[in-house]
Design an enzyme around this catalytic site. Structure first.
Site, PDB file in Angstrom:
ATOM      1  N   TYR A   1       0.863  -1.184   0.000  1.00 24.41           N
ATOM      2  CA  TYR A   1       0.000   0.000   0.000  1.00 24.41           C
ATOM      3  C   TYR A   1       0.902   1.238   0.000  1.00 24.41           C
ATOM      4  O   TYR A   1       1.922   1.237  -0.676  1.00 24.41           O
ATOM      5  CB  TYR A   1      -0.977  -0.036   1.182  1.00 24.41           C
ATOM      6  CG  TYR A   1      -2.186   0.847   0.900  1.00 24.41           C
ATOM      7  CD1 TYR A   1      -2.987   0.620  -0.212  1.00 24.41           C
ATOM      8  CD2 TYR A   1      -2.482   1.932   1.709  1.00 24.41           C
ATOM      9  CE1 TYR A   1      -4.053   1.447  -0.518  1.00 24.41           C
ATOM     10  CE2 TYR A   1      -3.561   2.767   1.415  1.00 24.41           C
ATOM     11  CZ  TYR A   1      -4.337   2.514   0.304  1.00 24.41           C
ATOM     12  OH  TYR A   1      -5.396   3.336   0.004  1.00 24.41           O
TER      13      TYR A   1
ATOM     14  N   ARG B   1      -9.254  10.819  -7.948  1.00 26.11           N
ATOM     15  CA  ARG B   1      -8.298  11.521  -7.085  1.00 26.11           C
ATOM     16  C   ARG B   1      -7.545  10.490  -6.266  1.00 26.11           C
ATOM     17  O   ARG B   1      -7.848  10.238  -5.116  1.00 26.11           O
ATOM     18  CB  ARG B   1      -9.021  12.505  -6.164  1.00 26.11           C
ATOM     19  CG  ARG B   1      -8.094  13.535  -5.534  1.00 26.11           C
ATOM     20  CD  ARG B   1      -8.510  13.886  -4.122  1.00 26.11           C
ATOM     21  NE  ARG B   1      -8.480  12.712  -3.252  1.00 26.11           N
ATOM     22  CZ  ARG B   1      -8.925  12.695  -1.997  1.00 26.11           C
ATOM     23  NH1 ARG B   1      -9.482  13.767  -1.494  1.00 26.11           N
ATOM     24  NH2 ARG B   1      -8.848  11.603  -1.253  1.00 26.11           N
TER      25      ARG B   1
ATOM     26  N   LYS C   1      -5.966  -1.815  -0.535  1.00 20.47           N
ATOM     27  CA  LYS C   1      -6.778  -1.565   0.653  1.00 20.47           C
ATOM     28  C   LYS C   1      -7.376  -2.873   1.169  1.00 20.47           C
ATOM     29  O   LYS C   1      -7.390  -3.144   2.373  1.00 20.47           O
ATOM     30  CB  LYS C   1      -7.889  -0.580   0.307  1.00 20.47           C
ATOM     31  CG  LYS C   1      -8.383   0.226   1.470  1.00 20.47           C
ATOM     32  CD  LYS C   1      -7.626   1.542   1.547  1.00 20.47           C
ATOM     33  CE  LYS C   1      -8.068   2.379   2.697  1.00 20.47           C
ATOM     34  NZ  LYS C   1      -7.653   3.770   2.604  1.00 20.47           N
TER      35      LYS C   1
ATOM     36  N   GLU D   1     -13.599   5.180  -1.925  1.00 18.90           N
ATOM     37  CA  GLU D   1     -12.189   5.549  -1.800  1.00 18.90           C
ATOM     38  C   GLU D   1     -11.745   6.402  -2.984  1.00 18.90           C
ATOM     39  O   GLU D   1     -12.007   6.067  -4.150  1.00 18.90           O
ATOM     40  CB  GLU D   1     -11.322   4.288  -1.744  1.00 18.90           C
ATOM     41  CG  GLU D   1      -9.845   4.536  -1.541  1.00 18.90           C
ATOM     42  CD  GLU D   1      -9.481   4.873  -0.098  1.00 18.90           C
ATOM     43  OE1 GLU D   1      -8.379   5.382   0.138  1.00 18.90           O
ATOM     44  OE2 GLU D   1     -10.316   4.613   0.791  1.00 18.90           O
ATOM     45  N   ASP D   2     -11.087   7.505  -2.695  1.00 18.64           N
ATOM     46  CA  ASP D   2     -10.404   8.336  -3.684  1.00 18.64           C
ATOM     47  C   ASP D   2     -11.318   8.842  -4.802  1.00 18.64           C
ATOM     48  O   ASP D   2     -10.958   8.796  -5.985  1.00 18.64           O
ATOM     49  CB  ASP D   2      -9.194   7.593  -4.255  1.00 18.64           C
ATOM     50  CG  ASP D   2      -8.034   7.564  -3.263  1.00 18.64           C
ATOM     51  OD1 ASP D   2      -8.147   8.204  -2.210  1.00 18.64           O
ATOM     52  OD2 ASP D   2      -7.029   6.891  -3.531  1.00 18.64           O
TER      53      ASP D   2
ATOM     54  N   ASP E   1     -13.540   6.259   3.462  1.00 19.50           N
ATOM     55  CA  ASP E   1     -12.325   6.254   4.270  1.00 19.50           C
ATOM     56  C   ASP E   1     -11.572   7.573   4.176  1.00 19.50           C
ATOM     57  O   ASP E   1     -10.928   7.988   5.134  1.00 19.50           O
ATOM     58  CB  ASP E   1     -11.419   5.097   3.854  1.00 19.50           C
ATOM     59  CG  ASP E   1     -10.243   4.927   4.805  1.00 19.50           C
ATOM     60  OD1 ASP E   1     -10.487   4.844   6.024  1.00 19.50           O
ATOM     61  OD2 ASP E   1      -9.094   4.904   4.340  1.00 19.50           O
ATOM     62  N   ASP E   2     -11.638   8.246   3.017  1.00 16.97           N
ATOM     63  CA  ASP E   2     -10.923   9.521   2.873  1.00 16.97           C
ATOM     64  C   ASP E   2     -11.454  10.557   3.855  1.00 16.97           C
ATOM     65  O   ASP E   2     -10.673  11.304   4.463  1.00 16.97           O
ATOM     66  CB  ASP E   2     -11.075  10.063   1.443  1.00 16.97           C
ATOM     67  CG  ASP E   2     -10.509   9.111   0.410  1.00 16.97           C
ATOM     68  OD1 ASP E   2      -9.360   8.686   0.578  1.00 16.97           O
ATOM     69  OD2 ASP E   2     -11.224   8.772  -0.552  1.00 16.97           O
TER      70      ASP E   2
ATOM     71  N   ASN F   1      -0.112  11.978   1.330  1.00 19.43           N
ATOM     72  CA  ASN F   1       0.464  10.767   0.746  1.00 19.43           C
ATOM     73  C   ASN F   1       0.650  10.956  -0.753  1.00 19.43           C
ATOM     74  O   ASN F   1      -0.081  11.727  -1.374  1.00 19.43           O
ATOM     75  CB  ASN F   1      -0.480   9.576   0.981  1.00 19.43           C
ATOM     76  CG  ASN F   1      -0.438   9.076   2.408  1.00 19.43           C
ATOM     77  OD1 ASN F   1       0.627   8.956   2.996  1.00 19.43           O
ATOM     78  ND2 ASN F   1      -1.600   8.792   2.970  1.00 19.43           N
TER      79      ASN F   1
ATOM     80  N   ASN G   1      -1.676   6.200   9.904  1.00 16.55           N
ATOM     81  CA  ASN G   1      -2.139   5.424   8.756  1.00 16.55           C
ATOM     82  C   ASN G   1      -3.565   4.959   8.986  1.00 16.55           C
ATOM     83  O   ASN G   1      -3.909   4.443  10.048  1.00 16.55           O
ATOM     84  CB  ASN G   1      -1.215   4.217   8.551  1.00 16.55           C
ATOM     85  CG  ASN G   1      -1.384   3.600   7.185  1.00 16.55           C
ATOM     86  OD1 ASN G   1      -2.481   3.282   6.755  1.00 16.55           O
ATOM     87  ND2 ASN G   1      -0.266   3.413   6.489  1.00 16.55           N
TER      88      ASN G   1
END
Length: 579
Positions: A100, A153, A171, A242-243, A263-264, A407, A451
């Site tokens: 990851y 993103r 993930k 996610e993202d 999660d973001d 990150n 993290n």
């Protein structure tokens, strides 16, 4: 509260398979190899797991670049799942960064170049109207959790289209490694809704659709169909978004309808809150007197700040008092009501009205104006916390709190070495990506890494085991508080804000337990059989449901795969399947 749907059918224990999948493995006894018809396909020696791991580590060490190590580990995961996860658990701090962050960032940038085999499911915009048929092509029948991205993103790298598949894959590997969610019950899912990345559109190797990104309205309509299809094929599936470039519309629309979270926004907020709770304990400053400057005003930054606001409120501040402890900075400077531009909706909550007509354009100006006790970085601007900023923080505070969270590590606002060097070792530090220790005045100082893997695996596991109807903000907040309590005395004395990563499964049990308790308290759990368990009994229940590759080899499987599963069948990737 919305009515709770009927519980899912209980798991049906299946008889243990008499033989493992037909994948040659050097640990299989000779008689098993003969019965499987694979005798002779491996050298005759029967190896133990330790010897297999030793060989893998030697092969891994022979790879000279991080991306080569990533590809090697991906191949291992797809050809011998149990061996891969044994390697992960036994060498977690070494291997986690390779599967990851930070290495997954490079993997995503090169995904269409390094692609070798299917590792997840791709659903494209042209599949609208038949998304459910695409989902049914996934070879695993008992999916319990999916990580889904549209690639718009990825980390701090921007719009990568379908190249973002590395994120769901990585993930979910962490869901398995950190929380023991069975690998065959996970679904990496990437939505190909186009890309606005000109380089990808012109790249002949890019494997996604050569089309511009669809509109937000079209994307939501697509997600409407996707969410119905996911919950039709796998009722009650946990969906982690996610993202997404704009993650708020989907979260706001679906969080009270399905079992899902982002999660973001939520996971990042929870893990940073867990670290902030412990950081605040290291200062003598009352909660009401803290001042936090956030460099970066995207969805992740706002999510982090809102979690901290909730903590401040629970510590006795009013919501307005808590909100006014935060100053947000974007590319145009300090976010204020009278700056003259139209603010994105998510920025309005923290927009300042006390600037008296002054506009502050640069971070040094803002630090001088605010005199912060906390400096948060979610900007992806490498080095923005420079020597002068860090020295100023050390001058203002006995123990400045500095969290460069962007990150991958190449985008971090500062490194651990820079933070320690320019604050004379005073900084209370946590980062988003790993950094090496730093020798300061003869003392080896250990960095803390905020993290998300500290919380999202436990959130997912808890939701699965209690069959949560929804994943509420209260459950997310509870995960942060649980994380803050998981740190032990030795770790506190070493200056850490988070537990050692090699204790990650222990942490996930604590987080899962508290998420389950919160779901029970809210009446959002459908697994009634565990409601009356004591905490120790619930911890034992959670551990008993965690996949352990050191025990589960495919040769002997005596437990059903998970509480929602109706089959205990194992597939080792590489065995015959629809893929």
């Amino acid at each position: 509260m919305a009515p709770i749907p009927e519980p899912f059918p209980p798991a049906v224990p299946q008889s243990s398979p008499s033989l493992p999948p037909k994948v040659p493995d050097t640990s299989y006894p000779i008689e098993v190899r003969k019965k499987l018809g694979i005798y002779g396909l491996t050298p005759p020696n029967v190896e133990n797991h330790a010897l297999q791991s030793q060989r893998c580590l030697k092969q891994l060490a022979s790879k000279t670049t991080p991306i080569e190590k990533y590809i090697y580990l991906s191949n291992l995961r797809n050809t011998n799942t149990h061996l891969f996860y044994r390697l992960v658990l036994e060498n977690f701090t070494t291997i986690a960064p390779l599967i990851y962050t930070p290495v997954v960032g490079e993997a995503c940038l090169k995904w269409s170049e390094i692609y070798q085999r299917p590792e997840g499911l791709y659903v494209s915009y042209k599949d609208r109207g038949s998304i459910i048929d695409v989902l049914r092509n996934w070879p695993q029948p008992n999916v319990e959790i999916t990580v889904v991205t549209d690639g718009s993103r990825i980390l701090g790298l921007g719009d990568l289209g379908i190249n973002g598949m590395g994120i769901p894959v990585g993930k979910l590997a962490l869901y398995t490694g950190c929380a023991g969610i069975r690998p065959e019950s996970t679904l990496p899912l990437t939505l190909d809704l186009g890309t606005n990345n000109e380089l990808l559109l012109k790249d002949p190797l890019y494997m996604g659709a050569k089309m511009r990104k669809v509109s937000e309205k079209e994307e939501i309509e697509f997600l409407d169909e996707l969410m119905v299809a996911l919950n039709t094929v796998w009722p009650g599936i946990v969906v982690q978004f996610e993202d997404f470039k704009n993650p708020f519309p989907a979260l706001e629309k679906y969080q009270h309808k399905y079992t899902c979270f982002n999660d973001d926004i939520q996971g990042t907020g929870a893990v940073i809150l867990g670290g902030i709770i412990n950081a605040l304990k290291s200062t003598d400053i009352p909660i009401k007197d803290h001042r936090a400057v956030f460099m970066g005003a995207g969805s992740a930054g706002v999510g982090v700040a809102k979690q901290i606001v909730e903590y401040f409120i629970k510590e006795g501040l009013t919501e307005d008092e808590a909100r006014r402890c935060f100053w947000f900075v974007d590319t145009k400077g300090l976010i204020t009501n009278d700056r003259g531009d139209k603010l994105a909706q998510h920025k309005i909550y923290f927009s300042r009205d006390d600037n008296k007509g002054q506009q502050f354009k640069t971070l040094p100006e803002i630090v001088e104006h605010v005199k912060p006790t906390i400096l948060m970085g979610l900007s992806t601007m490498r080095g923005i916390f420079d020597k002068s900023i860090l020295q100023k923080m050390a001058k203002l505070n006995e123990r400045p709190i500095v969290f460069p969270l962007s990150n991958p590590s190449s985008n971090a606002e500062c490194t651990f070495e820079e933070a320690m060097k320019h604050t004379d070792g005073k900084a209370i530090f946590a980062s988003g990506s790993p950094f090496p220790p730093y020798l300061h005045d003869g003392q080896v100082m250990q960095p803390s890494q905020g993290n998300n893997m500290y919380v999202f695996p436990g959130i997912g596991l808890g939701a699965i085991l209690c069959k949560a109807v929804h994943i509420t903000q209260e459950m997310i907040y509870t995960s942060a508080v649980a994380l803050s309590t998981a740190i032990n005395t030795n770790e506190i004395n070493a200056g850490r804000l988070y537990p050692e990563l090699d204790r990650i499964r222990e942490v996930s049990v604590i987080v899962a337990r508290e998420v389950i308790r919160e779901a029970q308290q809210q009446g959002l759990d459908r697994e009634k059989s565990i409601r009356n368990l004591s905490d120790s009994e619930l911890d034992a229940f959670i551990r008993s449901r965690m996949y352990d590759p050191r025990k589960d080899t495919g040769l002997h499987q005596t437990e059903p795969s998970n509480t929602r599963s109706t089959s205990s069948k194992i597939r080792v990737p590489g065995s015959p399947s629809k893929l």
